[in-house]
Design a protein around this motif. Structure first.
Motif, short mmCIF file in Angstrom:
data_model
loop_
_atom_site.label_atom_id
_atom_site.label_comp_id
_atom_site.label_asym_id
_atom_site.label_seq_id
_atom_site.Cartn_x
_atom_site.Cartn_y
_atom_site.Cartn_z
N LYS A 123 51.58 36.21 45.72
CA LYS A 123 51.68 35.00 44.92
C LYS A 123 50.31 34.76 44.27
O LYS A 123 49.30 34.75 44.96
CB LYS A 123 52.00 33.85 45.86
CG LYS A 123 52.24 32.51 45.21
CD LYS A 123 52.55 31.48 46.30
CE LYS A 123 52.93 30.14 45.71
NZ LYS A 123 53.30 29.15 46.74
N PHE A 124 50.23 34.66 42.96
CA PHE A 124 51.23 34.58 41.91
C PHE A 124 51.29 35.87 41.07
O PHE A 124 51.81 35.83 39.97
CB PHE A 124 50.88 33.42 40.97
CG PHE A 124 51.01 32.05 41.53
CD1 PHE A 124 52.27 31.50 41.76
CD2 PHE A 124 49.90 31.29 41.81
CE1 PHE A 124 52.39 30.21 42.25
CE2 PHE A 124 50.02 30.01 42.32
CZ PHE A 124 51.28 29.46 42.53
N TYR A 181 42.32 44.50 40.11
CA TYR A 181 42.11 43.05 40.11
C TYR A 181 41.42 42.62 41.41
O TYR A 181 40.47 41.84 41.40
CB TYR A 181 43.46 42.34 39.96
CG TYR A 181 43.41 40.84 40.15
CD1 TYR A 181 43.07 40.00 39.09
CD2 TYR A 181 43.69 40.27 41.38
CE1 TYR A 181 43.02 38.62 39.27
CE2 TYR A 181 43.64 38.90 41.57
CZ TYR A 181 43.30 38.07 40.51
OH TYR A 181 43.24 36.72 40.69
N ILE A 235 43.60 40.13 33.64
CA ILE A 235 44.75 39.49 34.29
C ILE A 235 44.69 37.98 34.02
O ILE A 235 43.66 37.35 34.29
CB ILE A 235 44.73 39.77 35.80
CG1 ILE A 235 44.72 41.29 36.07
CG2 ILE A 235 45.94 39.11 36.49
CD1 ILE A 235 45.89 42.06 35.54
N PRO A 236 45.76 37.39 33.50
CA PRO A 236 45.73 35.96 33.17
C PRO A 236 45.46 35.08 34.39
O PRO A 236 45.87 35.40 35.52
CB PRO A 236 47.14 35.70 32.63
CG PRO A 236 47.64 37.03 32.18
CD PRO A 236 47.03 38.02 33.13
N PRO A 288 46.81 32.33 35.50
CA PRO A 288 47.92 31.91 36.38
C PRO A 288 48.41 33.00 37.34
O PRO A 288 49.18 32.71 38.24
CB PRO A 288 49.04 31.54 35.39
CG PRO A 288 48.36 31.34 34.09
CD PRO A 288 47.18 32.23 34.09
N PHE A 289 47.98 34.26 37.13
CA PHE A 289 48.41 35.35 38.01
C PHE A 289 47.49 35.47 39.24
O PHE A 289 47.58 36.43 40.00
CB PHE A 289 48.39 36.69 37.29
CG PHE A 289 49.41 36.85 36.20
CD1 PHE A 289 49.92 35.78 35.50
CD2 PHE A 289 49.88 38.12 35.86
CE1 PHE A 289 50.84 35.92 34.48
CE2 PHE A 289 50.81 38.29 34.85
CZ PHE A 289 51.28 37.19 34.16
N THR A 290 46.61 34.52 39.42
CA THR A 290 45.68 34.54 40.56
C THR A 290 46.40 34.93 41.85
O THR A 290 47.48 34.41 42.14
CB THR A 290 45.08 33.12 40.73
OG1 THR A 290 44.34 32.82 39.57
CG2 THR A 290 44.18 33.05 41.95
N MET A 291 45.79 35.84 42.60
CA MET A 291 46.35 36.17 43.92
C MET A 291 45.82 35.16 44.93
O MET A 291 44.63 35.19 45.29
CB MET A 291 45.96 37.60 44.34
CG MET A 291 46.74 38.67 43.59
SD MET A 291 46.26 40.34 44.09
CE MET A 291 47.02 40.48 45.69
#
Lengths: 558, 80
Positions: free
Chosen positions: A248-249, A334, B62-63, B65-68
């Protein structure tokens, strides 16, 4: 009218160059088919949910698993087994290791540790059903094998429509999107195989509603089941929602590649299957309880985290390598960039939105659909299982049988088929119109209807009234889309065609959900709250007959 | 928005446009200019353009809102 830029005749046309489509092409050529063409929406090296890799191949090896029937029973009892026809599962598992050996010989790394090892997706103490492999080169190897045999591949040629004549498959209409201006490609084919992958983008995206393409599996696989649906192919299990889970997310599949333990904030494991990281078993809680991660938020006991901190440095190095095998390099990059070391950080997981994953076209033991001459394989199949092994097996079987059938068939006249002209005019209308909603508006409109009126459990329910309303709203939305949508170039026309396909899938889901008058898995009917044991051994078909939607139960094929 | 092409490194070969499974790039073969990221919101962040680019000219952003979402592992313990 959009012009026709090319015409082809072939023995076997394959829709989609994923694992299933490439295996079908290879097998058809080996079985003697003359002209085989793959129509690929993008490029076979990097298309579909296997585009970047995979690391688990479900297969049966007697010395590992014991009798075949034991593994069949174990699989049928699991969540992924409940929608399968036992006959097809048994048949595909029986030959699964033959495919493993073949892929190994072709150069796909099926023994990344030096030997065949079964790991992950396993219950403690039980046979481990999946072979650990490195799939990063799988698409290149299969593409090379197909080309070596003379399979032709047309990249950037999504298929818009299939045509039936004299009761059997006759050909297809594809879109040439190699140029800005769209053109049609008309194909007469004696046999066709659909292998367009699983379907995303039907529901509002779970992690990030504003980002339609933040999906666990390839978001460009969208609605291919509708190509069969529109010519009367039977669909199956459309009403049983599938929900994947993962980080998530940042939506990514591959939860079985993580080797940690799912834990509550107080450190307790959320499931009974793992208490410490284990590369051979993983924590199967996420497989058997996909919605755990939202359930624990709803009951206040969460969040739930994937915690690898108890792993040894060797185990963490193994996991990192496996992430690449599974095709998760973007996620690893990432994590590196943000300095998110799994040894020191626990990652919250979540269930994603429903997709058609192993839901869709019904096939028989020949991988043939209910439309003669039309075959199907891969994640778009509704009764054969999803994932790499069924895609590879049913692609291969479909290719062999299509090649055999094509030898005794003649081409059917396609130009005289009234539907060809009608569908070309239909798609051309979007390119000719100057003002109106584009595909994005249409896709969001569809997603909000599906999410509200055909929702998935456990948190949302369906009823006959809700589904009736949803069908009416979806029909209204479709009509407006057909009459007003625009697609100014080949890219947007491809996307709009996807939404048209998705909306057909949506209708099929709603009609099937209405017909299934019980609750089962994540299909929750508030007006039928029980699971009916009398339906446990049945499959529900939904299909079009003379323009009318029909549903009917049949017994599972044993 | 992802992906990001470094024009100083790009060899203008069009490989990214050919290979992208989301068709997000626009590349004019006749003009042979640096490809344009035309439909960034359709990116799946699969990494294929990064891996396939022969000049290593592409990175993914990576945008936000895609935060892990994550917490330090050592906080997963009973609270007093």
């Amino acid at each position: 009218m959009i012009p026709i830029s090319a015409r082809y005749d072939c023995d076997f046309a394959i829709v989609g160059g994923g694992i299933g489509g490439l295996m079908a092409g290879i097998a058809a050529k080996d079985a003697g088919a003359e002209r085989v063409i793959i129509f690929e929406k993008c490029h076979p090296l990097r298309s579909g949910s296997g585009a970047m890799g995979n690391d688990h191949f479900r297969c049966w090896l007697e010395e590992e698993h014991g009798p075949l029937e034991d593994l069949v029973r174990q699989t049928l009892a699991s969540p992924i087994g409940q929608v399968r026809d036992p006959l097809l599962l048994r048949q595909s598992l029986e030959k699964s290791f033959d495919i493993v050996k073949m892929w190994d010989e072709w150069g796909i790394e099926m023994r990344p540790t030096g030997k065949y090892e079964f790991m992950g997706h396993a219950f403690p103490g039980k046979p481990r059903p999946t072979l650990k492999y490195n799939g990063t080169k799988q698409k290149k190897v299969l593409t090379d094998q197909a080309k070596k045999r003379g399979v032709e591949i047309l990249n950037h040629h999504p298929v818009l429509e299939l045509f039936k004549q004299e009761g059997r498959i006759a050909g297809l209409l594809a879109l040439d999107m190699t140029k800005e201006e769209p053109s049609f490609v008309l194909v007469r084919s004696k046999t066709v195989l659909l292998s367009t992958g699983h379907t995303s983008r039907l529901y509002i995206t779970g992690p990030t509603p504003a980002y339609m393409f933040n999906t666990s599996h390839c978001p460009n696989n969208a609605g291919g089941q509708a190509l069969g649906w529109r010519i009367g192919a039977k669909l199956v299990n459309m009403e049983i929602p599938y929900r994947h889970a993962g980080p998530k997310f940042f939506a990514r599949s591959g939860k079985g590649t993580w080797i940690g333990v799912y834990r509550y904030p107080d450190g307790r494991p959320i499931g009974p299957f793992a208490t410490k990281p284990d590369i051979y078993y993983g924590d199967i809680t996420g497989d058997v309880w996909n919605t755990a991660f939202s359930d624990v938020l709803r009951d206040g006991s969460g969040p739930a985290y994937q915690d690898c901190s108890g792993a040894t440095p060797e185990q963490l190095a193994f996991q990192r390598k496996a992430f690449f095998s599974e095709g998760l390099s973007a996620m690893v990059n990432y994590m590196d960039d943000k300095k998110l070391d799994p040894a020191e950080n626990a990652f919250e997981f979540m269930p994603y939105e429903p997709t058609l994953h192993g839901r869709g076209i019904e096939i028989n033991e020949r991988a043939e659909t209910s439309v003669p001459g039309l075959f199907a394989a891969g994640d778009m199949v509704g009764n054969g299982g999803a994932g790499i092994h069924p895609a590879a097996y049913f692609g291969m079987i479909g290719g062999q049988n299509a090649a055999a059938d094509a030898r005794n068939l003649d081409f059917l006249p396609l130009e005289e088929n009234e539907q060809v002209q009608e569908r070309m005019a239909f798609y051309s209308s979007f390119a000719e119109r100057k003002v109106g909603p584009d595909w994005r508006e249409a896709n969001f409109a569809l997603q909000q209807i599906m999410s509200d009126y055909a929702p998935a459990g456990p948190e949302r329910v369906r009823t006959e009234n809700i589904l009736n309303a949803g069908i009416a709203y979806l029909e209204q939305m479709r009509q407006e889309m057909f009459e007003t949508a625009i697609a100014p170039n080949s890219h947007t026309l491809m996307r709009l065609a996807e939404v048209i396909d998705l909306s057909d899938c949506g209708l099929a889901i709603m009609h099937a959900a209405k017909a299934r008058q019980e609750s089962r898995a994540y299909h929750r009917r508030a007006d039928f709250r029980f699971t009916n044991p009398l339906l446990a051994e049945k499959q529900l078909n939904v299909f079009l007959e003379n323009g009318e939607v029909k549903t009917e139960y049949r017994n599972k094929w044993k | 928005m992802p992906p990001v092409i470094d024009p100083a490194l790009c060899k203008k070969c069009g490989r990214c446009a050919d290979i992208c499974n989301s068709h997000i790039f626009y590349f004019n073969r006749d003009a042979r200019e640096v490809p344009v990221v035309r439909y960034p919101e359709e990116c799946w962040h699969c990494d294929c353009c990064v891996l396939e680019c022969p000049a290593k000219a592409i990175t993914l952003r990576i945008p936000l809102p895609f935060t892990m979402l994550h917490v330090p592992s050592n906080t997963l313990k009973p609270r007093s």
